[in-house]
Design an enzyme around this catalytic site. Structure first.
Site, PDB file in Angstrom:
ATOM      1  N   GLY A 240       3.581  -8.232   1.353  1.00 21.84           N
ATOM      2  CA  GLY A 240       3.141  -8.999   2.507  1.00 21.84           C
ATOM      3  C   GLY A 240       3.828  -8.556   3.777  1.00 21.84           C
ATOM      4  O   GLY A 240       4.176  -7.382   3.944  1.00 21.84           O
ATOM      5  N   GLU A 264       7.336  -5.082  -0.684  1.00 22.79           N
ATOM      6  CA  GLU A 264       6.580  -4.035   0.006  1.00 22.79           C
ATOM      7  C   GLU A 264       6.005  -4.694   1.237  1.00 22.79           C
ATOM      8  O   GLU A 264       5.229  -5.647   1.134  1.00 22.79           O
ATOM      9  CB  GLU A 264       5.503  -3.467  -0.923  1.00 22.79           C
ATOM     10  N   CYS A 301      -2.194  -2.017   3.511  1.00 24.65           N
ATOM     11  CA  CYS A 301      -0.830  -1.718   3.966  1.00 24.65           C
ATOM     12  C   CYS A 301      -0.675  -0.247   4.333  1.00 24.65           C
ATOM     13  O   CYS A 301       0.307   0.134   4.970  1.00 24.65           O
ATOM     14  CB  CYS A 301       0.184  -2.117   2.899  1.00 24.65           C
TER      15      CYS A 301
END
Length: 525
Positions: A240, A264, A301
């Site tokens: 997140g 992460e 991401c």
């Protein structure tokens, strides 16, 4: 059927008075189901059950854990269209994305099953004793990886399957021998409950101890704080934001017994386009990157949020083409109104900075919760002076930086925070003249891509999904691939232990026939 309840071990529970709903961003309406927020007592019960389960589960053979992991994959597939429909309603993502992510999730589970069934992952090492060695006897030492204990996994907003309830963190922890308590993401609690029900069914069918898995619902931060600070929880997995991951890291560090948090977090994934590549195929690269920036509405991401090049006619043409191509792509729905709002706020903050030029920003009306993709450009000098431009904008937006020369480009790369990925776009053998740039990029990222796009994370043993902080909280580990199991174990040595009492992995006769390091040599004997 979705009940809206928590799984405390294999029991459904809803003792609290606080409820919440999920939201359909495509239709812009709340979804009917009410989800019961777990009480402090329910969370305490889940941790207690996980602790009891660990005493049993940690001794299970790799073969038995493999049966469990494969059963989870089978039960997820058995959910069929029900899972796809709930996933799509809670995310606004298309059915094809849901099916692809489901496929990745079951592949991860089966990959870990193969890993633990074979068994060499424990990295068994034997150094035989030499009792008559002088001047001092050499002890017999045998080492292997053993599980840490109960693990808390936080579901990710942008991957309801692959990084959430039965995602990579959960699969790796269960494979390692650690019970898992999932703090389900409130944006897709229905999807989370369906997956949790599949895990519980698999656990019961394969004889796993009650408490090997629990699923906690909560819309606020209290449940997460209680779980991470609980003295019987031994590790945390999180995917997140930097803010969220850092908060968990701080809680874990302040415990009487600090524990690892494998988070992460944010990344802008810098892309360097070298001059010859720009000259020879700038338009092609622009078209490719327009697609990468908008893929999944930019909610990856690994989205390329920063593109670097050396100022000149070729880079200017590339910027114009990128802006033109990105305008041609139809806007798509974001995961939730809150995420859409944060995206628009972050984008606006970036383009409002001094000396930032807007290249593309869709005008006119678009559907509610749909993202207006954008591109901006700025000089290298301005980028260096303004740290606001270094922050991730989670969504379909990228900044192109026109560097005065190679020295300034390298200075920018050196000054970046840690990133998940870096990419270099080169023509022919052009990259051979940029060895210093390559070295500087390598120092800032976990994965360096040549002539590709960062979006797309292959699940395989050679993948590194992590990087220097704040891309992840520990750059020594990956969050993707079977090697991610190493996050949930610790090395343990037996000294002068009777052979009959050793784990099978360390016995002289090697009954599991795994690869071991025996007196400095790798073999299966």
């Amino acid at each position: 059927m979705i009940t809206g309840k928590n799984y405390i071990g294999n029991q459904l529970s809803s003792e609290g008075d606080i409820t919440f709903k999920t939201f359909n961003p495509e239709l812009n309406v709340s979804i009917q189901n009410n989800f019961s927020q777990a009480t402090a007592e329910e969370i305490e019960n889940a941790v207690a059950k996980a602790t009891e389960a660990f005493d049993v589960y940690k001794h299970f053979s790799g073969a038995k854990k493999a049966i469990f992991l494969r059963a989870i994959a089978d039960e997820i597939e058995a959910l069929d269209e029900k899972l796809i429909n709930v996933y799509c309603s809670e995310t606004g993502l298309p059915a094809g994305r849901a099916a692809g992510e489901r496929g990745r999730t079951v592949f991860q589970l089966r990959s870990f099953a193969d890993l633990v069934e074979e068994g060499s992952w424990v990295e068994a090492s034997i150094d035989s004793g030499i009792p008559d060695r002088t001047p001092a006897p050499k002890p017999d030492l045998r080492k292997m990886n053993i599980p840490l204990g109960p693990v808390v996994v936080f579901g990710a907003s942008n991957f309801p399957l692959a990084y959430s309830t039965a995602g990579g963190d959960t699969a790796a922890a269960l494979a390692a021998g650690c019970p898992v308590i999932v703090k389900s993401h409130p944006m897709h609690a229905g999807t989370g409950e369906l997956i949790a029900s599949a895990i519980i069914k698999a656990a019961e069918k394969t004889g796993m101890p009650n408490g090997v898995f629990s699923n906690i619902n909560a819309k606020d931060y209290d449940a997460g704080q209680q779980l991470v600070s609980h003295p019987k929880v031994k590790a945390v997995g999180f995917t997140g934001s930097i803010k969220g991951g850092r908060a968990l890291l701080d809680i874990a560090a302040k415990r009487e017994e600090p524990i690892p948090v494998f988070a992460e977090m944010g990344s802008i994934n810098p892309v360097v386009v070298l001059p010859k590549a720009l000259q020879n195929r700038g338009n092609e690269i622009a078209n490719t990157y327009a697609g990468s920036i908008t893929l999944g509405t930019g909610q990856f991401c690994t989205n390329p949020g920063l593109i670097l090049g050396i100022a000149g006619e070729e880079l200017s043409s590339f910027i114009d083409e990128l802006g033109s191509k990105i305008k041609e792509i139809n806007p798509s729905c974001m995961l939730h109104p809150n995420i859409h709002g944060a995206y628009e706020k972050g984008k606006q903050q970036a383009i409002n900075q001094n000396k930032v030029t807007i290249v593309a920003n869709l005008d006119g009306e678009i559907q509610t919760n749909y993202a207006s993709q954008g591109v901006a450009t700025v000089s290298g000098k301005t980028f260096l002076e303004n740290s606001t431009l270094h922050h991730e904008v989670f969504g379909p937006f990228s900044i192109v930086v026109a560097c005065e020369n190679l020295k300034e480009l390298e200075e920018i790369v050196t000054g970046l925070e840690g990133q998940l990925t870096g990419t270099i776009i080169s023509d022919d053998d052009e990259i051979s003249n940029y060895s210093e740039l390559v070295a500087k990029m390598q120092n800032r990222v976990g994965r360096l891509i040549f002539n590709g796009v960062p979006t797309g994370v292959e699940v395989c043993p050679s993948m590194v999904h992590g990087g220097p902080y704040p891309a992840s909280t520990d750059s020594r580990f990956t969050a993707v691939g079977v090697n991610s199991i190493k996050r949930w174990v610790r090395p343990f040595s037996f000294q002068n232990w009777p052979n009959s009492l050793l784990p099978d992995e360390l016995k002289d006769e090697n009954p599991l026939h795994i690869t071991r390091l025996v007196n400095g040599e790798l073999n299966k004997s």
